[in-house]
Design an enzyme around this catalytic site. Structure first.
Site, PDB file in Angstrom:
ATOM      1  N   GLU A 177      32.620 -21.802 -13.095  1.00 22.12           N
ATOM      2  CA  GLU A 177      32.195 -23.279 -12.914  1.00 22.12           C
ATOM      3  C   GLU A 177      33.018 -24.446 -13.396  1.00 22.12           C
ATOM      4  O   GLU A 177      32.537 -24.987 -14.343  1.00 22.12           O
ATOM      5  CB  GLU A 177      30.764 -23.265 -13.565  1.00 22.12           C
ATOM      6  N   GLU A 181      27.215 -16.043  -7.788  1.00 17.56           N
ATOM      7  CA  GLU A 181      26.079 -15.860  -8.410  1.00 17.56           C
ATOM      8  C   GLU A 181      24.836 -16.400  -7.672  1.00 17.56           C
ATOM      9  O   GLU A 181      25.210 -17.573  -6.913  1.00 17.56           O
ATOM     10  CB  GLU A 181      26.125 -17.031  -9.656  1.00 17.56           C
TER      11      GLU A 181
HETATM   12  C1  BG6 Z   1      25.793 -20.471 -14.136  1.00 17.44           C
HETATM   13  C2  BG6 Z   1      26.481 -19.812 -15.245  1.00 17.44           C
HETATM   14  O1  BG6 Z   1      25.783 -21.920 -14.529  1.00 17.44           O
HETATM   15  O2  BG6 Z   1      24.414 -20.233 -14.356  1.00 17.44           O
HETATM   16  C3  BG6 Z   1      26.044 -18.691 -16.001  1.00 17.44           C
HETATM   17  O3  BG6 Z   1      27.782 -19.443 -14.575  1.00 17.44           O
HETATM   18  C4  BG6 Z   1      24.497 -19.163 -16.140  1.00 17.44           C
HETATM   19  O4  BG6 Z   1      26.624 -18.633 -16.962  1.00 17.44           O
HETATM   20  C5  BG6 Z   1      23.980 -19.005 -15.039  1.00 17.44           C
HETATM   21  O5  BG6 Z   1      23.812 -18.329 -17.180  1.00 17.44           O
HETATM   22  C6  BG6 Z   1      22.356 -19.364 -15.198  1.00 17.44           C
HETATM   23  O6  BG6 Z   1      21.962 -20.478 -15.792  1.00 17.44           O
HETATM   24  P1  BG6 Z   1      20.955 -20.233 -17.189  1.00 17.44           P
HETATM   25  O7  BG6 Z   1      21.115 -21.576 -18.125  1.00 17.44           O
HETATM   26  O8  BG6 Z   1      19.758 -20.281 -16.550  1.00 17.44           O
HETATM   27  O9  BG6 Z   1      21.565 -18.963 -17.742  1.00 17.44           O
END
Ligand code: BG6
Length: 487
Positions: free
Chosen positions: A199, A386
């Protein structure tokens, strides 16, 4: 046309959010190791020593400003979730076995830079760190799971922040490339898919995560991003030289962006907001700074070292695929912001969408929009690296009835399939974030869970660390086995 037989179904993680073992076998401290836990109400804090030896802490925020002479460190009386994570360091065999049981084709993980170069600027790598990842890749191979490695996922060696000020300093480019050369060479033939920075567009949101900056403002963020672009472009070239089979991707946090109404003011605002994100993929996929960004820098008095030589580096280092995370969408209103140039404070609630407990607007159709948009713009293969739902799970009778997670994933996969099967988008794979419960990045909690596998650990570090399969485990197993036909 159905999804291709080679479609890479799987899940994604990051070292600092699951490994633990933060000081074992020669690992140095990373920036993640000096950020203590927070929650929905309290932001996570960076902890540090002042020049006079006293201690301090500051909230992670876009423009933090640590005192002159401060050095980041961790202290015994604070709780740092990265220190133990879910102890994947000692459980990786058990965990990978479970992922294999689900039928994973691909597992995204990051290498913790400070496990390989404890201080970032060391002469030689740490053999124990290299061996740890060798063992993981061997274990994945045993089950025919393709690794995807994020080279830097919010895990800069903290010494690079303390001694060099982080990515604002161009020396860090060379340290990063030395690290890249070490891992590309060592894992040649074991790892094919690489992502240079997680990101990268989060630099403007949490520059300590992304850029290890001790002080952050518009200029330092622009410089840090520029240095990461150069580092990434050089890393792409290096990866191809070391092994022509390597595929190197970029990664941005993405999501659909809507203007609140058909008032052109709202649409212009949405376009500006969209461009803020696309700037990163524009540079990394096309190999040059877009005109709109150069104009903006000119207006704001921001300078970057865009010499002819650097322009060539960017041009020759375009990435092979576009990875992105997708969780939600955002709606912007020119009326709410009061001005169409105020892109930050213009977000409004979308009345058509439900919100997750952590404030994300759930929007599966937005995923189809984003896939089409990225593919039309770049004509490069895409990879959803993701996607997932952070929710509070309840372990009852050794399982979790997480129908809400199944529902979220099912709807997103349906839209993803439309983008591929109806719209013709070239998509390499789909990875569910936090496939095994891990520490949340934004709040540092365990309570916000994404996984198919429940891990017994709470926000304060209590729990047996035992693993339990949730209902979604079986569901995803069947999705993979049917290549997305049975949802
Ligand atoms: C993304 C990141 O922004 O979102 C991860 O690459 C992160 O590292 C994921 O864990 C989800 O966000 P969060 O804050 O719910 O863990």
């Amino acid at each position: 046309m159905a999804l291709s037989k080679d479609f890479l179904w799987g899940g994604a993680t990051a070292a600092n959010q699951l490994e633990g073992g933060y000081n074992l076998d020669g690992k140095g401290l990373s920036t993640a190791d000096v950020i203590c836990a927070g929650n929905l109400q309290t932001k996570r804090q960076i902890t540090y020593h002042n020049a006079d030896g006293t201690r301090g802490s500051q909230e992670i925020m876009p423009y933090h400003d640590l005192p002159d002479g401060a050095t980041c460190d961790c202290f015994d009386d604070y709780y740092y979730p990265s220190h133990d994570g879910i102890d994947f360091y000692h459980h990786y065999k058990e965990d990978i076995k479970l992922l294999a049981k689900m039928g994973f084709k691909c597992f995204r993980m990051s290498i913790n830079w400070s496990r390989i170069f404890p201080n970032g600027d060391d002469d030689n790598p740490n053999e124990a760190g290299l061996k740890f990842y060798d063992d993981i890749f061997d274990e994945l191979k045993k089950y025919h799971i393709e690794p995807m490695v994020t080279i830097c996922h919010y895990e800069n060696p903290v010494n690079l922040a303390n001694k060099y000020g982080g990515w604002i300093n161009e020396k860090v480019i060379d340290f990063y490339l030395k690290y890249c050369k070490t891992i590309f060479t060592r894992y040649k033939g074991k790892v094919k898919y690489w992502i240079t920075f997680n990101e990268i567009n989060i630099m403007n949101v949490v520059p300590f995560y992304s850029g290890a900056l001790l002080k952050a403002d518009q200029q330092s963020c622009a410089t840090a991003v520029f240095n990461q672009f150069i580092a990434s472009a050089k890393a792409v070239k290096l990866a191809h030289q070391i092994d022509p089979n390597n595929k190197v991707g970029m990664m941005i946090a993405h999501g659909a962006i809507y203007g609140e109404t058909c008032n052109p003011d709202d649409q212009v605002l949405a376009m500006l907001k969209e461009r803020d994100r696309k700037f990163f993929s524009d540079v990394m996929a096309r190999g040059y700074y877009p005109a709109y960004k150069l104009k903006e820098y000119q207006r704001e008095g921001i300078t970057i070292d865009l010499t002819e030589e650097n322009k060539q580096i960017l041009k020759q280092g375009c990435i092979d695929f576009i990875g992105f995370s997708y969780y939600d969408s955002m709606t912007v209103s020119a009326t709410a912001s009061g001005s169409i140039s105020n892109v930050i404070s213009s977000t409004v609630k979308n009345p058509y969408l439900q919100m997750s407990a952590w404030g994300k607007e759930i929007d599966s159709q937005g995923l189809r929009i984003v896939l089409n948009d990225l593919y039309d713009r770049y004509q490069k293969p895409l990879f959803i690296v993701e996607n997932g739902l952070g929710a509070q799970d309840e372990l009852i009778n050794n399982t979790v009835e997480d129908d809400y997670r199944i529902d979220y994933l099912r709807k997103h996969i349906i839209e993803m399939k439309k983008a591929v099967e109806e719209d013709g988008v070239e998509l390499l794979g789909y990875l569910v974030w936090g496939c095994i419960d891990l520490v949340s990045a934004v709040t540092g909690e365990m309570k916000k869970r994404y996984g198919f596998i429940y891990v017994d650990r709470d926000n304060y570090g209590n729990g047996s660390l035992k693993r339990f399969c949730k209902k979604s485990f079986k569901w995803y197993q069947q999705v993979i086995a049917s290549n997305g036909e049975i949802l």
